[in-house]
Scaffold this motif. Sequence first.
Motif, PDB file in Angstrom:
ATOM      1  N   ARG A  35     -16.657  -1.812  86.032  1.00  0.00           N
ATOM      2  CA  ARG A  35     -15.882  -0.972  85.122  1.00  0.00           C
ATOM      3  C   ARG A  35     -16.364   0.479  85.198  1.00  0.00           C
ATOM      4  N   SER A  36     -17.659   0.660  85.224  1.00  0.00           N
ATOM      5  CA  SER A  36     -18.215   2.008  85.268  1.00  0.00           C
ATOM      6  C   SER A  36     -17.806   2.738  86.547  1.00  0.00           C
ATOM      7  N   ALA A  37     -17.888   2.033  87.683  1.00  0.00           N
ATOM      8  CA  ALA A  37     -17.545   2.657  88.963  1.00  0.00           C
ATOM      9  C   ALA A  37     -16.074   3.050  89.017  1.00  0.00           C
ATOM     10  N   LEU A  38     -15.196   2.184  88.563  1.00  0.00           N
ATOM     11  CA  LEU A  38     -13.765   2.477  88.606  1.00  0.00           C
ATOM     12  C   LEU A  38     -13.390   3.550  87.591  1.00  0.00           C
ATOM     13  N   THR A  39     -14.028   3.521  86.426  1.00  0.00           N
ATOM     14  CA  THR A  39     -13.749   4.534  85.404  1.00  0.00           C
ATOM     15  C   THR A  39     -14.140   5.917  85.897  1.00  0.00           C
ATOM     16  N   GLN A  40     -15.253   6.021  86.616  1.00  0.00           N
ATOM     17  CA  GLN A  40     -15.682   7.308  87.152  1.00  0.00           C
ATOM     18  C   GLN A  40     -14.680   7.870  88.149  1.00  0.00           C
ATOM     19  N   ASN A  41     -13.891   6.990  88.756  1.00  0.00           N
ATOM     20  CA  ASN A  41     -12.853   7.435  89.698  1.00  0.00           C
ATOM     21  C   ASN A  41     -11.505   7.663  89.027  1.00  0.00           C
ATOM     22  N   GLY A  42     -11.487   7.647  87.692  1.00  0.00           N
ATOM     23  CA  GLY A  42     -10.275   7.997  86.961  1.00  0.00           C
ATOM     24  C   GLY A  42      -9.367   6.848  86.580  1.00  0.00           C
ATOM     25  N   TYR A  43      -9.872   5.619  86.690  1.00  0.00           N
ATOM     26  CA  TYR A  43      -9.034   4.464  86.372  1.00  0.00           C
ATOM     27  C   TYR A  43      -9.425   3.849  85.028  1.00  0.00           C
ATOM     28  N   LEU A  44      -8.413   3.421  84.288  1.00  0.00           N
ATOM     29  CA  LEU A  44      -8.651   2.611  83.097  1.00  0.00           C
ATOM     30  C   LEU A  44      -8.837   1.167  83.538  1.00  0.00           C
ATOM     31  N   CYS A  45      -9.844   0.507  83.009  1.00  0.00           N
ATOM     32  CA  CYS A  45     -10.077  -0.901  83.330  1.00  0.00           C
ATOM     33  C   CYS A  45      -9.818  -1.727  82.078  1.00  0.00           C
ATOM     34  N   VAL A  46      -8.896  -2.673  82.185  1.00  0.00           N
ATOM     35  CA  VAL A  46      -8.521  -3.503  81.040  1.00  0.00           C
ATOM     36  C   VAL A  46      -8.625  -4.960  81.457  1.00  0.00           C
ATOM     37  N   ASP A  47      -9.362  -5.757  80.670  1.00  0.00           N
ATOM     38  CA  ASP A  47      -9.479  -7.174  80.974  1.00  0.00           C
ATOM     39  C   ASP A  47      -9.103  -8.017  79.763  1.00  0.00           C
ATOM     40  N   GLU A 106      -2.466 -15.846  90.557  1.00  0.00           N
ATOM     41  CA  GLU A 106      -2.218 -14.449  90.930  1.00  0.00           C
ATOM     42  C   GLU A 106      -0.868 -13.995  90.399  1.00  0.00           C
ATOM     43  N   ILE A 107       0.124 -14.879  90.503  1.00  0.00           N
ATOM     44  CA  ILE A 107       1.481 -14.534  90.074  1.00  0.00           C
ATOM     45  C   ILE A 107       1.564 -14.467  88.559  1.00  0.00           C
ATOM     46  N   VAL A 108       1.023 -15.478  87.862  1.00  0.00           N
ATOM     47  CA  VAL A 108       1.200 -15.534  86.412  1.00  0.00           C
ATOM     48  C   VAL A 108       0.311 -14.533  85.686  1.00  0.00           C
ATOM     49  N   PHE A 109      -0.777 -14.058  86.327  1.00  0.00           N
ATOM     50  CA  PHE A 109      -1.626 -13.088  85.642  1.00  0.00           C
ATOM     51  C   PHE A 109      -0.857 -11.800  85.349  1.00  0.00           C
ATOM     52  N   GLU A 110      -0.046 -11.358  86.293  1.00  0.00           N
ATOM     53  CA  GLU A 110       0.772 -10.168  86.064  1.00  0.00           C
ATOM     54  C   GLU A 110       1.698 -10.380  84.872  1.00  0.00           C
ATOM     55  N   ARG A 111       2.299 -11.545  84.793  1.00  0.00           N
ATOM     56  CA  ARG A 111       3.186 -11.868  83.668  1.00  0.00           C
ATOM     57  C   ARG A 111       2.391 -11.938  82.360  1.00  0.00           C
ATOM     58  N   MET A 112       1.194 -12.470  82.428  1.00  0.00           N
ATOM     59  CA  MET A 112       0.337 -12.563  81.249  1.00  0.00           C
ATOM     60  C   MET A 112      -0.004 -11.171  80.721  1.00  0.00           C
ATOM     61  N   VAL A 113      -0.337 -10.253  81.610  1.00  0.00           N
ATOM     62  CA  VAL A 113      -0.664  -8.885  81.197  1.00  0.00           C
ATOM     63  C   VAL A 113       0.525  -8.231  80.514  1.00  0.00           C
ATOM     64  N   ARG A 114       1.705  -8.411  81.063  1.00  0.00           N
ATOM     65  CA  ARG A 114       2.894  -7.804  80.449  1.00  0.00           C
ATOM     66  C   ARG A 114       3.104  -8.326  79.033  1.00  0.00           C
ATOM     67  N   LYS A 115       2.929  -9.623  78.851  1.00  0.00           N
ATOM     68  CA  LYS A 115       3.122 -10.198  77.526  1.00  0.00           C
ATOM     69  C   LYS A 115       2.014  -9.767  76.565  1.00  0.00           C
ATOM     70  N   LEU A 116       0.794  -9.663  77.050  1.00  0.00           N
ATOM     71  CA  LEU A 116      -0.301  -9.188  76.210  1.00  0.00           C
ATOM     72  C   LEU A 116      -0.073  -7.746  75.779  1.00  0.00           C
ATOM     73  N   MET A 117       0.371  -6.906  76.691  1.00  0.00           N
ATOM     74  CA  MET A 117       0.654  -5.515  76.335  1.00  0.00           C
ATOM     75  C   MET A 117       1.745  -5.434  75.276  1.00  0.00           C
ATOM     76  N   ALA A 118       2.782  -6.260  75.443  1.00  0.00           N
ATOM     77  CA  ALA A 118       3.885  -6.243  74.481  1.00  0.00           C
ATOM     78  C   ALA A 118       3.419  -6.704  73.106  1.00  0.00           C
ATOM     79  N   GLU A 119       2.611  -7.771  73.055  1.00  0.00           N
ATOM     80  CA  GLU A 119       2.158  -8.259  71.748  1.00  0.00           C
ATOM     81  C   GLU A 119       1.211  -7.267  71.081  1.00  0.00           C
TER      82      GLU A 119
END
Length: 510
Positions: free
Chosen positions: A485-497, A374-387
């Motif tokens: 993804r479809s349900a969350l997108t309909q509510n205005g959220y971007l879903c990124v995996d 749970e902790i490292v996933f947030e860090r992983m996302v930040r590094k993926l976004m940066a790369e």
Amino acid sequence: MTWKFYGRSLELESLRKLLTQPRWFFCAISGRRRIGKTSLIREALQTLPLARKAVYLQVPDSDERDVVAVFVDALQAAAPQGLPASVDPGSLHRFSDMTRCMGELCRAGWVVILDEFQYFNRKSLSAFPSLLQSEVDKLTGGSSGGIFVLGSIHTEMTALLEDRSSPLYARVTDRMALDHWDFVTLFQVFADQGVTQPEDWLALWGLFEGVPKFYRDCAHQGVFEPLLPSQIESNAGLHAIEALFFSASAPLLEEASTWFMRELRGASVSILRLLSHQQPCGHQQLSEAYAQSFSDTKSFANYLSVLIDRYRLVERLQPVFVQTTGSRQARYQISDNFLAAWLAAIEPGVQAARVQPLVRALEIVATRLATHEEIVFERMVRKLMAEASRRGVGDFALTDIVTGYWNRPRDAARLIEIDIVAVNETDRVVRFGSCKRSESKHNGESVKKFEQHISDFLTTSTGRRFTGWTQQRALYSPRFSADKRSALTQNGYLCVDLPDFHAWLCKPSP
């Protein structure tokens, strides 16, 4: 499964150029242990058009006599390559003999590699740098040979090579710093080794980040082989832990103690243990936990600074737009995934296995590993976004590093916590992100809480900077099903995996 040399194309090209140009060199390569410094040099040497002779010494953390003895062993191992006539391993007894021998090797066109060079900063070995400086000065300007010095402790390498009072100051001709594999390389490794599930990508990255040696160990221990029917419920992370820490060979069982703990003592280790169970956490929270265990609370700040600045095992995190290192809002977390996983999840399981059945020990590891991920996933996302942004791909172009936001209210009801705050100053776009290890955790309650924290943040002095900006809400998870993804997108959220990042980063060049 087979293994090969992965990534490092730019570094390889730089070393090949260095090894083929007609000049002597003194090159310093730094990076954490197991990051592949020696493998990189070996790959460069093996792929040269014309072979270069080399001798390799892993410097022991010992005394002069032992270092010279190990160097003699290294010369004897290299003897089949044809040592220069002027080099007699049997005549080496002191550092002065060793450095003169290094000079003779270089003048004969050899490459000398000194690994764990930081140990020469020890008092018992401190005579070596001055003797090496004398030989380096004679070799400077020469047309053949070279010396590589490899080190893993940044401050000690700096003290040996960059401090104005050091004998080797201003002698280095070339430098290189090796970091973890990037995600493009990791995705190539996963593809080659048949690791196809996003949850396994997170599990392995959460354990080993981008350290080549650990993934090679996984390959050699059969971690990437198809799972047996009895292992289907296990993910790649648990399978790797069982093979590398609990099997008969257990190649990584001693890694943490022989690497991290040998360099650290007492209170520094205690701080890491405390941090592993409550990271990321603030200075006050960590110091109070330390005070409950030790009466010498005055030295806490010094120990923490050593872990941050000298060993780079702890990183200080700041909320978005906060630049002051002494900010009361700063948080701390262990910067090395392997160390964090060992202290938080693996070591307790290893200890339990001494008195409990293996299946129970692995259950302990699995429970604790879920929290770690749970902790490292947030860090992983930040590094993926940066790369992705650095490579000009992905769905968000950054103009600054990715961070988050949190406050320190006296009233817990006023707490604001946002995992991701990504900023594009040029287009005046801000993205708020929430990271969850499972898509099911992006439920109505968590999304409502996410929205409330964004709303509260936008009323702060920091948040008001984004008045008039385009605001995005993004939810991150290792994998999103089409329906979720479809349900969350309909509510205005971007879903990124993670498959999204894989598609962006590994998209074939046109």
